[in-house]
Structure formats: C-alpha cells, structure tokens
Design an enzyme around this catalytic site. Structure first.
Site, short mmCIF file in Angstrom:
data_model
loop_
_atom_site.label_atom_id
_atom_site.label_comp_id
_atom_site.label_asym_id
_atom_site.label_seq_id
_atom_site.Cartn_x
_atom_site.Cartn_y
_atom_site.Cartn_z
N HIS A 18 0.83 -1.19 0.00
CA HIS A 18 0.00 0.00 0.00
C HIS A 18 0.87 1.25 0.00
O HIS A 18 2.08 1.19 0.24
CB HIS A 18 -0.94 0.02 1.21
CG HIS A 18 -0.23 -0.04 2.53
ND1 HIS A 18 0.35 1.05 3.10
CD2 HIS A 18 -0.02 -1.06 3.39
CE1 HIS A 18 0.89 0.69 4.25
NE2 HIS A 18 0.69 -0.59 4.45
P1 TYD Z 1 -1.47 -2.35 7.47
O1 TYD Z 1 -1.01 -0.95 7.68
O2 TYD Z 1 -2.08 -2.70 6.14
O3 TYD Z 1 -0.27 -3.37 7.78
P2 TYD Z 1 1.12 -3.66 7.02
O4 TYD Z 1 1.50 -2.47 6.20
O5 TYD Z 1 2.07 -3.94 8.12
O6 TYD Z 1 0.94 -4.89 6.20
O7 TYD Z 1 -2.48 -2.72 8.64
C1 TYD Z 1 -2.97 -4.04 8.83
C2 TYD Z 1 -4.32 -3.94 9.52
O8 TYD Z 1 -4.19 -3.30 10.78
C3 TYD Z 1 -5.35 -3.13 8.73
O9 TYD Z 1 -6.60 -3.78 8.85
C4 TYD Z 1 -5.43 -1.80 9.45
C5 TYD Z 1 -5.02 -2.16 10.87
N1 TYD Z 1 -4.30 -1.06 11.55
C6 TYD Z 1 -4.94 -0.30 12.52
O10 TYD Z 1 -6.12 -0.52 12.85
N2 TYD Z 1 -4.26 0.71 13.13
C7 TYD Z 1 -2.97 1.00 12.80
O11 TYD Z 1 -2.36 1.94 13.38
C8 TYD Z 1 -2.31 0.20 11.79
C9 TYD Z 1 -0.89 0.48 11.39
C10 TYD Z 1 -3.03 -0.81 11.20
#
Ligand code: TYD
Length: 137
Positions: free
Chosen positions: A53
């Site tokens: 992302h």
């Molecule tokens: P994401 O940022 O997509 O994780 P990564 O980049 O590490 O793969 O987040 C994964 C999930 O966690 C997504 O459903 C959103 C949630 N999330 C929160 O609720 N709060 C946060 O501060 C973060 C970073 C993620």
C-alpha cells in the site's frame, strides 16, 4: 510529489555503553515530523510479506528494533530496496510511496513512528489506483 530518492536512512542519536545502547528520537529535535502514533510489527512468520500500500499524506520512520527485514519502496516510476537491521537507524518514508515488506528474520520487530493517527482513508491499497494517482500529480 516525492520519489524514492527522497526516502533516506537517518542515523538516530545513540548513547552507547558497555552495558548496552540507547537510541532516542524526540519531537522538535531531530524528528522530521511530530510523532502522533507508534506501532510495531512482531511475530511475523518467516516468509510472510506485508505492506502492499501507499499513503496520501502519512510520513513514517521505520526502525528494525530487533532483527532485520527489507522494505521495497516504489514511487510509481522507480523502486529502491532498503535492508534494515540496525536499531540506531530509521528509514524515512515520505508520503505517496508504495511499500512492500519482506524477508522478516525470526523474532524481528519493525517499529514505526507515524506523523498521523490511523486513518484508513489515507491508504491506497490498489496498485493501479496508486499508479494513476502518481501520474496525475
Ligand atoms: P497495514 O497498515 O495494512 O499493515 P502492514 O502495512 O504492516 O501490512 O495494517 C494491517 C491492519 O491493521 C489493517 O486492517 C489496518 C489495521 N491497523 C490499525 O487498525 N491501526 C494501525 O495503526 C495500523 C498500522 C493498522
């Protein structure tokens, strides 16, 4: 609009001693933005890949607090790979940069300092949408 060349590894202020090290980052000191949120990834299974992302506005500092992993940054035109394994360094990710994270070592901890609280509407999770947005910028 930022490119991968704007994303750099910063040396954080570190106090070393025979009994261990302390690394410090304070708002209004060397932090490139005011930190509003801290989160960390841990218990990542070896072989797992995360990320996939970009953010519209969010700025982040990423620290390998323990172990190692690789960030692949992509500005829609160029990619740049960062292997992080030093707790006294932070990768500064500017807004509008796609990232993939892989090669987590066993027991690694990926500490992230963020410029904003969590906001799902700040995410771009579709690569084609990201590419189009970058082209229009
Ligand atoms: P994401 O940022 O997509 O994780 P990564 O980049 O590490 O793969 O987040 C994964 C999930 O966690 C997504 O459903 C959103 C949630 N999330 C929160 O609720 N709060 C946060 O501060 C973060 C970073 C993620």
């Amino acid at each position: 609009m930022y490119s991968v060349e704007d994303c750099v590894v910063l040396n954080l202020s570190t106090i070393k001693s025979f009994s261990g090290n302390i690394t410090v980052l304070q708002n209004d000191n060397k932090a490139p933005f005011q930190v509003k949120r801290i989160y960390y990834l841990y218990d990542v299974p070896v072989g797992a890949e995360r990320g996939g992302h970009s953010h519209y506005e969010l700025e982040q500092l990423v620290v390998a607090a323990s172990g190692s992993f690789t960030f692949i940054l992509d500005d829609g035109e160029n990619k740049k790979e960062f292997f992080l394994n030093n707790p006294s360094e932070a990768l500064y990710i500017k807004p509008g940069i796609w990232r993939e994270i892989k090669n987590f070592s066993s027991g690694s901890i990926c500490l992230v300092l963020a410029s904003e609280i969590y906001l799902e509407s700040d995410y771009i999770r579709d690569y084609d949408k990201f590419s189009l947005w970058k082209l229009k910028k």
